[in-house]
Design a protein around this motif. Sequence first.
Motif, PDB file in Angstrom:
ATOM      1  N   GLY A  41       0.804  -1.221   0.000  1.00  0.00           N
ATOM      2  CA  GLY A  41       0.000   0.000   0.000  1.00  0.00           C
ATOM      3  C   GLY A  41       0.830   1.260   0.000  1.00  0.00           C
ATOM      4  O   GLY A  41       0.514   2.243  -0.681  1.00  0.00           O
ATOM      5  N   THR A  42       1.926   1.243   0.756  1.00  0.00           N
ATOM      6  CA  THR A  42       2.844   2.382   0.842  1.00  0.00           C
ATOM      7  C   THR A  42       4.263   1.825   0.996  1.00  0.00           C
ATOM      8  O   THR A  42       4.524   1.106   1.970  1.00  0.00           O
ATOM      9  N   PRO A  43       5.172   2.129   0.093  1.00  0.00           N
ATOM     10  CA  PRO A  43       6.519   1.559   0.171  1.00  0.00           C
ATOM     11  C   PRO A  43       7.412   2.316   1.161  1.00  0.00           C
ATOM     12  O   PRO A  43       8.329   3.053   0.773  1.00  0.00           O
ATOM     13  N   HIS A  44       7.152   2.120   2.445  1.00  0.00           N
ATOM     14  CA  HIS A  44       7.942   2.801   3.470  1.00  0.00           C
ATOM     15  C   HIS A  44       9.406   2.358   3.427  1.00  0.00           C
ATOM     16  O   HIS A  44       9.715   1.208   3.093  1.00  0.00           O
ATOM     17  N   PHE A  78      10.413  -0.850   5.290  1.00  0.00           N
ATOM     18  CA  PHE A  78      10.102  -2.172   4.771  1.00  0.00           C
ATOM     19  C   PHE A  78      11.318  -2.771   4.068  1.00  0.00           C
ATOM     20  O   PHE A  78      11.977  -2.101   3.248  1.00  0.00           O
ATOM     21  N   ASP A  79      11.597  -4.018   4.355  1.00  0.00           N
ATOM     22  CA  ASP A  79      12.575  -4.791   3.594  1.00  0.00           C
ATOM     23  C   ASP A  79      11.833  -5.351   2.381  1.00  0.00           C
ATOM     24  O   ASP A  79      11.107  -6.346   2.481  1.00  0.00           O
ATOM     25  N   LEU A  80      11.989  -4.712   1.232  1.00  0.00           N
ATOM     26  CA  LEU A  80      11.186  -5.063   0.064  1.00  0.00           C
ATOM     27  C   LEU A  80      11.497  -6.462  -0.446  1.00  0.00           C
ATOM     28  O   LEU A  80      10.610  -7.156  -0.959  1.00  0.00           O
ATOM     29  N   PRO A  96       1.651  -2.249  -6.772  1.00  0.00           N
ATOM     30  CA  PRO A  96       1.205  -1.144  -7.630  1.00  0.00           C
ATOM     31  C   PRO A  96       2.317  -0.153  -7.990  1.00  0.00           C
ATOM     32  O   PRO A  96       2.119   0.700  -8.857  1.00  0.00           O
ATOM     33  N   PHE A  97       3.458  -0.248  -7.321  1.00  0.00           N
ATOM     34  CA  PHE A  97       4.522   0.746  -7.478  1.00  0.00           C
ATOM     35  C   PHE A  97       5.652   0.288  -8.406  1.00  0.00           C
ATOM     36  O   PHE A  97       6.465   1.102  -8.830  1.00  0.00           O
ATOM     37  N   GLY A  98       5.728  -0.992  -8.644  1.00  0.00           N
ATOM     38  CA  GLY A  98       6.825  -1.509  -9.464  1.00  0.00           C
ATOM     39  C   GLY A  98       8.165  -1.467  -8.768  1.00  0.00           C
ATOM     40  O   GLY A  98       9.193  -1.332  -9.423  1.00  0.00           O
ATOM     41  N   VAL A  99       8.176  -1.614  -7.430  1.00  0.00           N
ATOM     42  CA  VAL A  99       9.430  -1.495  -6.679  1.00  0.00           C
ATOM     43  C   VAL A  99       9.941  -2.833  -6.153  1.00  0.00           C
ATOM     44  O   VAL A  99      11.081  -2.917  -5.701  1.00  0.00           O
TER      45      VAL A  99
END
Length: 413
Positions: A377-380, A383-385, A398-401
């Motif tokens: 929802g939000t790429p803080h 966060f360990d992506l 949704p962010f493509g990260v």
Amino acid sequence: MPDTGLLPEALFQPADAGGRVVVIGLGYVGRPLALEAAASGFEVTGFDLDPVAVAACGETIRATSRARDLPPASTWLICVPTPLDAEGRPDLSAVAAALETCRAHAPHGALVCLVSTCQPGATNGLCRRILERYGRQVGRDIFLAVSPERENPGDPMGGPRRIPRLLGAPDPVSLARARAFWERITDRVITVSAPEVAECAKLLENTYRLVNVALMDELHRAFAAFGVATREVVAAAATKPFGFQPFWPGLGAGGHCIPVDPAYLQMEARRAGAAASLLDAALAANRGRPARVLGAVAQAMDGRLAGRRIRVAGVTYKPGVADLRGAAPVALLQGLSACGVDVSWCDPLIREVPEDLARWPRAATFAEGVPEAIVLGTPHRDFDLARLAEAAPLVFDPFGVLPQDPGGRVRVV
């Protein structure tokens, strides 16, 4: 325009070092301004009806929630919220109430400056009407200006001192009074020819952003369908040294500016018979982005969402800011819940659970309990992506990260 040729010379002098300032509204705009004014030598009083906002000022500045305690200050700044109402129309009730406070308590010769974002014509219209209601004249008995806020919450390089300020006023004396004040607390003041120029410029700034955010969210679907990474496409285009500014895909622009300010501009454009169809489309696309992500989640889960355990990781309107106003992840939570999903959320920035989120269970981490799916929802930054991308059988981005995985666990939506 009032005749100011015979006004006393004192009205043209810069604000004195010990001048008193009242800041009405102690939120993300008013409180930083109050602190900067105090640091610049002004005697500042903050005013907010919310006792929590008053208490947040601590001992840094004097603050009150009682209008009768306000001093007869020489400068009054209106920094109250200007949201949209339940019908999506601009709500200026807080501005009107703040102006009534100024009218009742500001002394003869005081300056009132509108900092809240409003529609074109608000300064010369609503503000002027209220201040002149009982015989005072703007430019003679009381002075009026507009300097729309340009705060960027969460930006360590921002703040009132560093961000250039636009400034407009109905008459030359009001402009001179306002400029003398603002030049004390900000490094650069740009005066414009009329209040409407400053009002329109502020709305243009965020309309430009909304249109490009909506465009990028739409193209994100196309690039994903091509099998191309959107962020790499944008980064490649951004190597062009002219004519391009990067915008990045997401869950939809939220907060108190980008999804709100264009509605103010469109309202006045529609009244003038010049509504912009592109602006309507961008507003609709931004509002509809969480629903489109929800549709992609449903499709990936064979259309059967009822009872599925889905977690939204990050619920604030942007990374690094603990603010839920207009947050697209909250709209996504509502949509998932309406579909019967066993939905939960996590966010490292939210300390106490607010009312907006109390109906859904909170998880300590995105991986707690191993949900069937996670939606970013939000790429803080917290966060360990890489771990998030492996924390559930399905992870929607949704962010493509998120890093891609050969097994197709991560779905770009």
